[in-house]
Design a protein around this motif. Structure first.
Motif, PDB file in Angstrom:
ATOM      1  N   SER A   7     -27.982   9.448 -28.563  1.00 28.85           N
ATOM      2  CA  SER A   7     -29.213   8.757 -28.822  1.00 28.85           C
ATOM      3  C   SER A   7     -30.289   9.265 -28.239  1.00 28.85           C
ATOM      4  O   SER A   7     -30.131   9.900 -26.993  1.00 28.85           O
ATOM      5  N   LYS A   8     -31.494   9.116 -28.598  1.00 29.93           N
ATOM      6  CA  LYS A   8     -32.396   9.760 -27.890  1.00 29.93           C
ATOM      7  C   LYS A   8     -32.966   8.793 -26.545  1.00 29.93           C
ATOM      8  O   LYS A   8     -34.023   9.070 -26.055  1.00 29.93           O
ATOM      9  N   HIS A  20     -33.157  -2.558 -25.501  1.00 25.17           N
ATOM     10  CA  HIS A  20     -32.143  -2.851 -26.385  1.00 25.17           C
ATOM     11  C   HIS A  20     -31.215  -3.757 -25.901  1.00 25.17           C
ATOM     12  O   HIS A  20     -30.090  -3.725 -26.447  1.00 25.17           O
ATOM     13  N   PRO A  30     -31.619   3.985 -31.355  1.00 25.08           N
ATOM     14  CA  PRO A  30     -31.616   4.888 -32.545  1.00 25.08           C
ATOM     15  C   PRO A  30     -30.433   5.797 -32.116  1.00 25.08           C
ATOM     16  O   PRO A  30     -30.236   6.142 -31.035  1.00 25.08           O
ATOM     17  N   ALA A  32     -28.026   9.445 -33.579  1.00 24.51           N
ATOM     18  CA  ALA A  32     -27.883  10.547 -34.503  1.00 24.51           C
ATOM     19  C   ALA A  32     -26.652  11.318 -34.147  1.00 24.51           C
ATOM     20  O   ALA A  32     -25.968  11.149 -33.230  1.00 24.51           O
ATOM     21  N   GLY A  71     -27.685   9.681 -39.076  1.00 28.39           N
ATOM     22  CA  GLY A  71     -28.204   8.777 -37.809  1.00 28.39           C
ATOM     23  C   GLY A  71     -28.690   7.406 -38.483  1.00 28.39           C
ATOM     24  O   GLY A  71     -28.621   7.142 -39.626  1.00 28.39           O
ATOM     25  N   ALA A  73     -31.744   4.390 -37.618  1.00 29.93           N
ATOM     26  CA  ALA A  73     -33.130   4.203 -37.022  1.00 29.93           C
ATOM     27  C   ALA A  73     -32.922   3.257 -36.364  1.00 29.93           C
ATOM     28  O   ALA A  73     -32.217   2.332 -36.234  1.00 29.93           O
ATOM     29  N   GLU A  74     -33.864   3.033 -35.308  1.00 32.98           N
ATOM     30  CA  GLU A  74     -34.038   2.092 -34.202  1.00 32.98           C
ATOM     31  C   GLU A  74     -34.361   0.750 -35.037  1.00 32.98           C
ATOM     32  O   GLU A  74     -34.991   1.116 -36.097  1.00 32.98           O
ATOM     33  N   ASN A  75     -33.786  -0.200 -34.686  1.00 31.24           N
ATOM     34  CA  ASN A  75     -33.756  -1.472 -35.571  1.00 31.24           C
ATOM     35  C   ASN A  75     -33.214  -1.546 -36.861  1.00 31.24           C
ATOM     36  O   ASN A  75     -33.750  -2.358 -37.714  1.00 31.24           O
ATOM     37  N   VAL A  76     -32.491  -0.643 -37.110  1.00 35.15           N
ATOM     38  CA  VAL A  76     -31.775  -0.498 -38.655  1.00 35.15           C
ATOM     39  C   VAL A  76     -31.291  -1.915 -39.018  1.00 35.15           C
ATOM     40  O   VAL A  76     -31.162  -2.324 -40.218  1.00 35.15           O
TER      41      VAL A  76
END
Length: 153
Positions: A7-8, A20, A30, A32, A71, A73-76
């Motif tokens: 995760s970034k 989060h 997020p 990956a 990956g 995405a944030e808020n997927v």
């Protein structure tokens, strides 16, 4: 090459940002990955609190992640992505609900487990829950990657 998960927004064994957390913005972090086996037909993900007072607590379960994805995405969980199937977490919601250990507890460990699967879709209904989904995932797992973050209220 082995399946890897990063995760970034947090590193292995590092704190998960408050954004989060359930008592923050409750935003899916997020993620990956890379190194999936060649026969991968889909992915599944589960997020578990290993230090919950009542035993392992599941914060999110996702299946039917397309094999060509690398990956999330944030808020997927708030996107209208038809491919994904979210399973009910232990809060009873078919989405991501972030960390929220009791005040005063030492940091809890949250394990993000990604599985590469030999099937294109999981057919279990979302109401079956994240734990049941993961039990079925284990029967189709080609590889697994883990990322552990911590959180303290």
């Amino acid at each position: 090459m082995a399946l890897t998960l990063i995760s970034k927004v947090f590193a292995e064994d590092a704190p998960i940002p408050g954004k989060h957390a359930l008592n923050g913005e409750n935003v899916f972090p997020p993620l990956a990955w890379g190194g999936a086996p060649g026969k991968t037909q889909s992915f599944a993900l589960i997020i578990e609190d290993l230090d919950a007072q009542g035993g392992t607590f599941r914060h999110c379960g996702i299946a039917n992640i397309p094999a060509e994805w690398s990956g999330l995405a944030e808020n997927v969980d708030t996107m209208q992505e038809r491919a994904l199937r979210f399973y009910k977490n232990d809060f009873g919601n078919a989405r991501y609900d972030g960390p929220q250990p009791p005040d005063g507890d030492p940091p809890h460990r949250y394990v993000f487990r990604l599985a590469a699967l030999d099937v294109p879709r999981m057919t279990l209904p979302e109401a079956a829950g994240a734990e049941a989904m993961w039990q079925k995932v284990k029967k189709h797992m080609l590889a697994e990657a883990r990322l552990t973050g911590t959180y303290q209220s």
